[in-house]
Motif scaffolding. Structure first.
Motif, PDB file in Angstrom:
ATOM      1  N   UNK A  66       2.748  10.179  17.830  1.00 32.00           N
ATOM      2  CA  UNK A  66       2.025  10.028  19.098  1.00 32.00           C
ATOM      3  C   UNK A  66       1.581   8.585  19.296  1.00 32.00           C
ATOM      4  N   UNK A  67       0.962   7.989  18.254  1.00 28.77           N
ATOM      5  CA  UNK A  67       0.497   6.593  18.353  1.00 28.77           C
ATOM      6  C   UNK A  67       1.677   5.637  18.542  1.00 28.77           C
ATOM      7  N   UNK A  68       2.762   5.881  17.784  1.00 28.51           N
ATOM      8  CA  UNK A  68       3.936   4.992  17.889  1.00 28.51           C
ATOM      9  C   UNK A  68       4.518   5.049  19.307  1.00 28.51           C
ATOM     10  N   UNK A  69       4.573   6.256  19.865  1.00 31.07           N
ATOM     11  CA  UNK A  69       5.131   6.401  21.227  1.00 31.07           C
ATOM     12  C   UNK A  69       4.210   5.750  22.257  1.00 31.07           C
ATOM     13  N   UNK A  70       2.883   5.966  22.100  1.00 30.27           N
ATOM     14  CA  UNK A  70       1.950   5.344  23.054  1.00 30.27           C
ATOM     15  C   UNK A  70       2.021   3.823  22.977  1.00 30.27           C
ATOM     16  N   UNK A  71       2.263   3.280  21.789  1.00 35.51           N
ATOM     17  CA  UNK A  71       2.409   1.830  21.641  1.00 35.51           C
ATOM     18  C   UNK A  71       3.656   1.339  22.403  1.00 35.51           C
ATOM     19  N   UNK A  72       4.744   2.091  22.277  1.00 37.09           N
ATOM     20  CA  UNK A  72       5.985   1.723  23.001  1.00 37.09           C
ATOM     21  C   UNK A  72       5.748   1.784  24.512  1.00 37.09           C
ATOM     22  N   UNK A  73       4.998   2.816  24.950  1.00 37.75           N
ATOM     23  CA  UNK A  73       4.713   2.974  26.389  1.00 37.75           C
ATOM     24  C   UNK A  73       3.890   1.780  26.879  1.00 37.75           C
TER      25      UNK A  73
END
Ligand code: B4P
Length: 194
Positions: free
Chosen positions: A33-40
């Motif tokens: 979740x954190x990794x995806x939010x960082x990419x977003x």
């Protein structure tokens, strides 16, 4: 090396408890979740693609998430172990993780499943949405995320149960009491550093 999967529905406290666990046991935290939010937030092509799914309460496609995890494991050859938070969320993700770890001569040792009644999950996430600004913390999207969990993620518990690795932990006590309950299971494998 000790590798733990923290499992549970959206809002069950995976992120909250992972922070406590990595501090006490000096493990590395991998939160998809954190990794995806960082990419977003960095508007990368991966993030732009992932946002379409996340905003609708759907899971991001397996190949995107598996690729992201593989790099993170490779980046930390000397880790004492990993806490996988929010991953794996589908059976293909679980099978891919087993293969990645086998390649490193290690495995998942323990899967702790946080059990929280559905009304509490919704209350917590709506509460977080009031301050987090997360686009997936609205009641409509939360309901979809929980449905997606039952459909695609719950079978992962069965996958680990068949391997004898799954333990259930009540997750609707205070954050401190839930952490204490989790540590009772982890301490059978690894003792806290701090
Ligand atoms: P995630 O970021 O993984 O998170 P989450 O499900 O919202 O919550 P978590 O269980 O970590 O709850 P938290 O501790 O924050 O996923 C977001 C989205 O990313 C997914 O919907 C999906 O689209 C995508 N995604 C992520 N991983 C993926 C994957 N592997 N494959 C495909 N897609 C993926 O706690 C929630 C709230 O409860 C907080 O406000 C906290 O303070 C509170 N809380 C925690 N414990 C409490 C307690 N004991 N008592 C009271 N409140 C508590």
């Amino acid at each position: 090396m000790f590798n733990l999967v923290l499992f549970g529905p959206p809002g069950s406290g995976k992120g909250t408890q992972s922070e406590n666990i990595v501090k006490s046991y000096k493990l590395l935290h991998i939160s998809t979740g954190d990794l995806l939010r960082d990419e977003v937030s960095r508007h990368t092509p991966l993030g732009t693609e992932a946002k379409k799914y996340m905003d609708q309460g759907m899971l991001v496609p397996d190949e995107v998430v598996i690729g992201m995890i593989s790099g993170k494991i490779d980046d930390a050859p000397d880790a004492r172990g990993f806490v996988f938070d929010g991953f794996p969320r589908t059976r293909p993700q679980a099978e891919a993780l087993d293969k990645l770890l086998e390649f490193k001569n290690t495995q998942i040792h323990l899967v702790l499943s946080l059990e929280v009644p559905e009304p509490d999950l919704i209350k917590r996430l709506v509460g977080r949405g009031a301050t987090s600004g997360r686009s997936d913390d609205t009641e409509e999207v939360i309901t979809k995320r929980i449905k997606e969990y039952h459909l695609k993620t719950q079978p992962v518990a069965h996958y680990y149960n068949e391997q004898g690795k799954l333990e259930q932990v009540t997750g609707d006590h205070t954050i401190a009491d839930t952490f204490k309950a989790l540590t009772k299971h982890i301490n059978k494998y690894l003792l806290p550093v701090a």
